[in-house]
Write an enzyme that holds these catalytic residues in place. Structure first.
Site, mmCIF file in Angstrom:
data_model
loop_
_atom_site.group_PDB
_atom_site.id
_atom_site.type_symbol
_atom_site.label_atom_id
_atom_site.label_comp_id
_atom_site.label_asym_id
_atom_site.label_seq_id
_atom_site.Cartn_x
_atom_site.Cartn_y
_atom_site.Cartn_z
ATOM 1 N N LYS A 1 13.878 52.206 8.075
ATOM 2 C CA LYS A 1 15.294 51.537 7.871
ATOM 3 C C LYS A 1 15.874 50.592 8.964
ATOM 4 O O LYS A 1 16.099 49.536 8.711
ATOM 5 C CB LYS A 1 16.290 52.739 7.475
ATOM 6 C CG LYS A 1 15.749 53.417 6.208
ATOM 7 C CD LYS A 1 16.327 54.867 6.189
ATOM 8 C CE LYS A 1 15.917 55.584 5.187
ATOM 9 N NZ LYS A 1 16.111 57.125 4.866
ATOM 10 N N GLN B 1 19.282 61.871 8.043
ATOM 11 C CA GLN B 1 17.936 61.800 7.191
ATOM 12 C C GLN B 1 17.565 63.379 6.907
ATOM 13 O O GLN B 1 17.785 64.284 7.614
ATOM 14 C CB GLN B 1 16.953 61.429 8.393
ATOM 15 C CG GLN B 1 15.454 61.244 7.870
ATOM 16 C CD GLN B 1 15.520 60.213 6.760
ATOM 17 O OE1 GLN B 1 15.832 59.119 6.789
ATOM 18 N NE2 GLN B 1 14.574 60.611 5.625
ATOM 19 N N ASP C 1 24.237 56.228 1.418
ATOM 20 C CA ASP C 1 23.048 56.893 0.776
ATOM 21 C C ASP C 1 23.565 57.294 -0.654
ATOM 22 O O ASP C 1 22.823 57.684 -1.425
ATOM 23 C CB ASP C 1 22.719 58.062 1.382
ATOM 24 C CG ASP C 1 21.200 57.858 2.350
ATOM 25 O OD1 ASP C 1 20.498 57.078 1.912
ATOM 26 O OD2 ASP C 1 21.008 58.686 3.168
#
Ligand code: NAP
Length: 293
Positions: free
Chosen positions: A53, A97, A120
């Protein structure tokens, strides 16, 4: 005839080059989109995901920072770190994460990310708004799947889509996006009896179970589009999806590879969401600076 490969890596490269242009535009207004990634512990898979990412962010011209905390980090320490990022004007998007260590309340952590930095799309306000079709951010993996279908010209409206998996971050939002686009959607889970009977009816089959080999070639309707979201590391180190690729590609019309299918699309959507967050922030600043009439 073998299925046509849906090359997510190539589509993602194209999207990333478009994103670069949006980043250049923002830089002329003195704004550089910024992403903060928070990782707990040193799980090698999580490290690779975060690294990918951050690498794509750099390629596209974003600023990014990674906050690595100990696996046994107390919840209040993590919440304090997220509070600071919520207030940090350099940061437009924040991701934590997943999965998190067991002692942490994942829901509480995810909900503590400011909704306008929730790139997200996991905040309940974003997920809830998705039901009505108006979220600030759509979860990256399902959005990546939709974008891959759109950019490769695969129609969704009027098709029967079957989604295997009902997680809050992949299966459920995937089903909502497909419903929103006029597909007839069936969502399966680990309790679904006779899975093969259902998958054989799918014009579009999205598999997100995390079970290697779950979908065999015989479970695929001839001419279907097969989207394999699964990422599984086999004991021999090989990375595979949930679909028996060799078998399925003999029957499908289109199929995604693993790796190189949905994975790069997910990262491109994360960067897209972060650029969007920065654009919204820049627009709000402009508005605030405009003289009152
Ligand atoms: P998850 O939270 O573990 O959910 C898995 C889902 O699959 C559950 O709903 C489960 O049903 C269902 N399932 C499991 N075994 C099944 C079976 N035998 N038959 C039918 N359904 C079954 O996983 P996730 O976070 O959604 O992720 C799914 C997979 O996608 C994982 O391999 C993950 O690594 C991968 N992933 C990939 C990307 C990417 O960018 N490519 C992004 C995110 C995730 P129940 O609810 O009944 O347990």
């Amino acid at each position: 005839m073998a299925a046509i490969l849906l090359d997510g890596a190539a589509v993602a490269r194209h999207i990333n080059s478009e994103l670069k242009q949006r980043v250049t535009k923002l830089s002329k207004r003195g704004v550089q989109p910024g992403l903060a990634a928070v990782q707990l512990g040193d799980n090698p898979a999580a490290r690779i995901y975060v690294h990918n990412k951050v690498r794509v962010c750099a390629e596209v011209g974003l600023y990014s920072e990674v906050h690595r905390l100990d696996a046994d980090c107390p919840e209040r320490v993590l919440l304090t770190a997220l509070d600071k990022l919520n207030l940090n004007s350099r940061i437009h998007g924040i991701i934590v994460q997943l999965p998190l260590p067991r002692h942490l309340d994942t829901a509480r952590i995810v909900q503590s990310i400011a909704v306008d930095k929730d790139v997200d799309g996991f905040n309940w306000r974003n997920l809830g708004a998705l039901v009505d079709g108006h979220p600030l951010f759509v979860p990256c993996t399902p959005q990546g799947v939709m974008t891959l279908l759109d950019r490769t010209g695969i129609p969704v409206e009027g098709r029967h889509a079957v989604v295997i998996g009902r997680s809050g971050i992949v299966g459920k939002p995937m089903a909502l996006l497909l419903i929103g686009r006029g597909a007839t959607v069936t969502v399966c889970n680990s309790k679904t009896p006779n899975l093969a009977h259902i998958t054989r009816q799918a014009d579009i089959l999205v598999v997100a179970a995390g079970r290697p080999g779950l979908v065999s070639g015989e479970m695929v309707k001839p001419g279907a589009t097969v989207i394999d979201v699964g990422i599984n590391r086999l004991p021999n180190g090989k990375l595979v999806g949930d679909v028996d690729f060799e078998g399925a590609q003999q029957r499908a019309a289109y199929i995604t590879p693993v790796p190189g299918g949905v994975g790069p699309m997910t990262v491109a959507m994360l960067v897209d969401n972060t650029v969007t967050a920065a654009e919204r922030c820049a627009a709000a600043q402009l508005l605030a600076a405009a003289p009152a009439s």
